[in-house]
Scaffold this active site. Structure first.
Site, PDB file in Angstrom:
ATOM      1  N   GLN A  33      -9.560   1.059  -0.740  1.00  0.00           N
ATOM      2  CA  GLN A  33      -9.910   1.942   0.754  1.00  0.00           C
ATOM      3  C   GLN A  33     -10.565   3.304   0.557  1.00  0.00           C
ATOM      4  O   GLN A  33      -9.765   3.869  -0.410  1.00  0.00           O
ATOM      5  CB  GLN A  33      -8.932   1.780   1.879  1.00  0.00           C
TER       6      GLN A  33
ATOM      7  N   GLU B 172       0.838  -1.177  -0.083  1.00  0.00           N
ATOM      8  CA  GLU B 172       0.054  -0.063  -0.168  1.00  0.00           C
ATOM      9  C   GLU B 172       0.554   1.271  -0.017  1.00  0.00           C
ATOM     10  O   GLU B 172       1.679   1.631   1.023  1.00  0.00           O
ATOM     11  CB  GLU B 172      -0.986  -0.020   1.248  1.00  0.00           C
TER      12      GLU B 172
ATOM     13  N   ASP C  72      -5.691   2.916  -1.406  1.00  0.00           N
ATOM     14  CA  ASP C  72      -6.390   3.848  -0.604  1.00  0.00           C
ATOM     15  C   ASP C  72      -6.443   5.189  -1.089  1.00  0.00           C
ATOM     16  O   ASP C  72      -5.651   6.073  -1.496  1.00  0.00           O
ATOM     17  CB  ASP C  72      -5.502   3.918   0.727  1.00  0.00           C
TER      18      ASP C  72
ATOM     19  N   GLU D  75     -12.053   2.722   5.666  1.00  0.00           N
ATOM     20  CA  GLU D  75     -10.876   2.836   6.577  1.00  0.00           C
ATOM     21  C   GLU D  75     -10.897   4.311   7.151  1.00  0.00           C
ATOM     22  O   GLU D  75     -10.063   5.030   6.774  1.00  0.00           O
ATOM     23  CB  GLU D  75      -9.738   2.388   6.085  1.00  0.00           C
TER      24      GLU D  75
END
Length: 268
Positions: free
Chosen positions: A200, A139, A174, A236
């Site tokens: 996310q 990530e 993300d 998240e």
């Protein structure tokens, strides 16, 4: 189909992890994901997952010495042994609870040496993952929240995956981190979709509930699915007032908006 998961690293943190899994199910989420659950007996986590019927999407390798500012071990010179132990621990726990993925955290490092170390540790993670039936995620993180983190953009993440030569490593994209780094989310996800294993989201720039801020997630999330992304979308975020339940109004609002705008079917 829009399928939303609850990241229990930030949501319902005042509850035990098994209780948080049940809370996510009651709220209507279709899956859960974790950060560092290692102090909880995996049998208790697995029982809660079985009771709710929720899949668990993933967890992270440990950060290392948090007091010293470490945020991952797998690109750090001289820490290869610690990195392998962290990887083995994560995949063992993931297999015990039936998690689909392990996020292998690079840590704070820079340079070609760090890249070589990260690639080698990812190859180890790939081998362990294949033995356990669990996939690998990496990530990119933003440099405002995690200064000095090794991996900060999807282009580099994809190049590193290619360098490993492994077919079970994907990007955890993300939207919050990438937006803070200035990425165009729609084109970025479209460009990297073949390499994305999980998505996310959280409000930009405060990382709160996704119903305000610079990104219109009620519009973006269906667009991600329309591009061909078939996985879960992970909530998240950090509840603004500290209460997950008090801030869940966004979930009902998103559902209503999706139904009214285009009839998109949503399984949250």
């Amino acid at each position: 189909m829009i399928r939303l998961s609850a990241n229990l690293g930030f949501l319902w943190t005042e509850r035990s992890l098994p209780e948080a899994i049940h809370a996510a199910a009651r709220a209507g989420f279709a899956a859960v994901e974790l950060h560092w659950p290692y102090d909880v007996d995996p049998a208790l986590v697995r029982r809660a997952l079985d009771e709710t019927g929720l899949p668990v999407l993933g967890l992270n390798t440990v950060r290392g010495d948090v007091a010293a500012g470490e945020f991952g071990l797998c690109a750090l010179a001289g820490r290869e042994g610690d990195a392998h132990r962290a990887i083995d621990q994560a995949f063992d726990y993931a297999a015990a609870i039936g998690a689909a993925n392990v996020h292998v955290m690079a840590g704070k490092a820079s340079g070609d040496g760090a890249r070589r170390i990260f690639v080698e540790n990812l190859r180890h993670a790939s081998r362990v993952g294949k033995e356990k039936g669990v996939s690998v995620l990496i990530e990119p993180l933003n440099t405002r929240d995690v200064p000095g983190y090794f991996l900060t953009d999807a282009e580099t993440a994809r190049a590193i995956i290619d360098e490993t030569g492994c077919d079970n490593i994907r990007i955890m994209y993300d939207c919050y981190h990438m937006a803070i780094m200035g990425a165009d989310l729609v084109s970025g996800i479209q460009r990297h979709l073949p390499a994305i294993g999980h998505v996310q989201f959280a409000a930009v720039p405060d990382r709160g509930e996704p119903d305000r801020g610079e990104v219109d997630y009620a519009r973006l999330l269906p667009a991600i699915v329309e591009q061909g992304y078939a996985g879960f979308l992970g909530a998240e975020y950090k509840p603004r007032d500290g209460s997950t339940d008090a801030g869940l109004g966004w979930l009902a609002d998103f559902r209503r908006r999706w139904r009214s705008e285009d009839g998109t079917e949503a399984a949250s």
